[in-house]
Design an enzyme around this catalytic site. Sequence first.
Site, PDB file in Angstrom:
ATOM      1  N   TRP A  10       6.911  18.380   1.047  1.00 14.71           N
ATOM      2  CA  TRP A  10       8.060  17.744   1.700  1.00 14.71           C
ATOM      3  C   TRP A  10       9.392  18.324   1.215  1.00 14.71           C
ATOM      4  CZ3 TRP A  10       6.257  11.896   1.341  1.00 14.71           C
ATOM      5  CH2 TRP A  10       5.290  11.675   2.333  1.00 14.71           C
ATOM      6  N   LYS A  11       9.354  19.157   0.203  1.00 19.05           N
ATOM      7  CA  LYS A  11      10.579  19.782  -0.331  1.00 19.05           C
ATOM      8  C   LYS A  11      11.629  18.692  -0.614  1.00 19.05           C
ATOM      9  CE  LYS A  11       9.201  24.002   1.971  1.00 19.05           C
ATOM     10  NZ  LYS A  11       9.574  25.239   2.641  1.00 19.05           N
ATOM     11  N   GLU A 102      10.744  29.222  -3.045  1.00 15.76           N
ATOM     12  CA  GLU A 102      12.105  28.669  -3.224  1.00 15.76           C
ATOM     13  C   GLU A 102      12.433  28.526  -4.702  1.00 15.76           C
ATOM     14  OE1 GLU A 102      11.413  25.408  -0.531  1.00 15.76           O
ATOM     15  OE2 GLU A 102      11.275  26.894   1.083  1.00 15.76           O
ATOM     16  N   SER A 217       5.454  28.362   8.316  1.00 19.60           N
ATOM     17  CA  SER A 217       5.550  28.016   9.745  1.00 19.60           C
ATOM     18  C   SER A 217       4.200  27.649  10.354  1.00 19.60           C
ATOM     19  CB  SER A 217       6.222  29.149  10.531  1.00 19.60           C
ATOM     20  OG  SER A 217       7.560  29.328  10.081  1.00 19.60           O
ATOM     21  N   GLY A 238       5.268  22.918   5.345  1.00 18.90           N
ATOM     22  CA  GLY A 238       6.605  22.404   5.089  1.00 18.90           C
ATOM     23  C   GLY A 238       7.095  21.571   6.258  1.00 18.90           C
ATOM     24  N   GLY A 239       7.888  22.176   7.137  1.00 20.33           N
ATOM     25  CA  GLY A 239       8.545  21.438   8.231  1.00 20.33           C
ATOM     26  C   GLY A 239       7.606  20.549   9.036  1.00 20.33           C
TER      27      GLY A 239
HETATM   28  P1  13P Z   1       7.353  25.753   6.544  1.00 25.79           P
HETATM   29  O1  13P Z   1       6.027  25.169   6.967  1.00 25.79           O
HETATM   30  O2  13P Z   1       8.510  24.853   6.865  1.00 25.79           O
HETATM   31  O3  13P Z   1       7.526  27.145   7.013  1.00 25.79           O
HETATM   32  O4  13P Z   1       7.319  25.808   4.932  1.00 25.79           O
HETATM   33  C1  13P Z   1       6.233  26.381   4.308  1.00 25.79           C
HETATM   34  C2  13P Z   1       6.320  26.115   2.865  1.00 25.79           C
HETATM   35  O5  13P Z   1       7.195  26.633   2.183  1.00 25.79           O
HETATM   36  C3  13P Z   1       5.335  25.206   2.276  1.00 25.79           C
HETATM   37  O6  13P Z   1       5.367  25.260   0.889  1.00 25.79           O
END
Ligand code: 13P
Length: 256
Positions: A10-11, A102, A217, A238-239
């Site tokens: 979920w960042k 990140e 993605s 992620g998203g």
């Molecule tokens: P996204 O799915 O938003 O591209 O992010 C991937 C991610 O960094 C999962 O750790």
Amino acid sequence: MRKKLFAANWKMNLTPAEARALLAAIRAALDPLAAKLARDREVMVAPAFPVLPAAAQALAGSSLALGAQNMHFEEKGAFTGEVSAAMLRAFGVSHVIVGHSERRHLFLESDEMVGKRAAAVVAAQMVPILCVGETADERDHGHTLAVVLRQLQAGLAGIPAEQARRVVIAYEPVWAIGTGRTATPEQAAIVHGAIRDALRDRFAAAADDLPILYGGSVTPDNVDSLMAKPDIDGALVGGASLKADSFARIAASGIA
Ligand code: 13P
């Protein structure tokens, strides 16, 4: 048989209240599938640190695992802004993401630091999800495998062979993260195959039990074609993990 893992990262998103609501919706979709999911996979969510207590509560009685997005390698001390294994374990955390791109690129975590974090996660009886992946520039210059294998070797350096089965690898090409530009299944498969070979060199037969996730993605539309490749054993999302219906669809890939 190695188990798949579908993991939500979920960042820096979601307050505790938002996380509770999202988890209720994810559970409504996945709890009825629990028996089927348990046959071949685990499903995990990794909230931000202050959201762990709310998430732990919201997950009570479910088969979903709770993850964290990072962890320091020391047990305690003067490390402002960091969290320890004991703090995470107190909330029932079972998996810890380490070396996310990140962290590497925005917060300058080195290969060596990532390796220390991964080893500390294993030593604390949790599962590290070790992230590796090249930038667009590194790919364009033909350095993809060299970068990924260097990160892999350093990330695994402190993990004893007898603990190998506790480890999860996530291949996340930096250029595919949050860009909507996913790696093709063929591009991902080449890197996953190289990772598997390197794991065999390092851990012998245990290498075949480690899940290698793809991240970058991932969506309900592309997950099935990625999972069709032999060494792609789940996803780090992620998203698309911030919406219940899309994460549930991804986590149930091949089942529902
Ligand atoms: P996204 O799915 O938003 O591209 O992010 C991937 C991610 O960094 C999962 O750790």
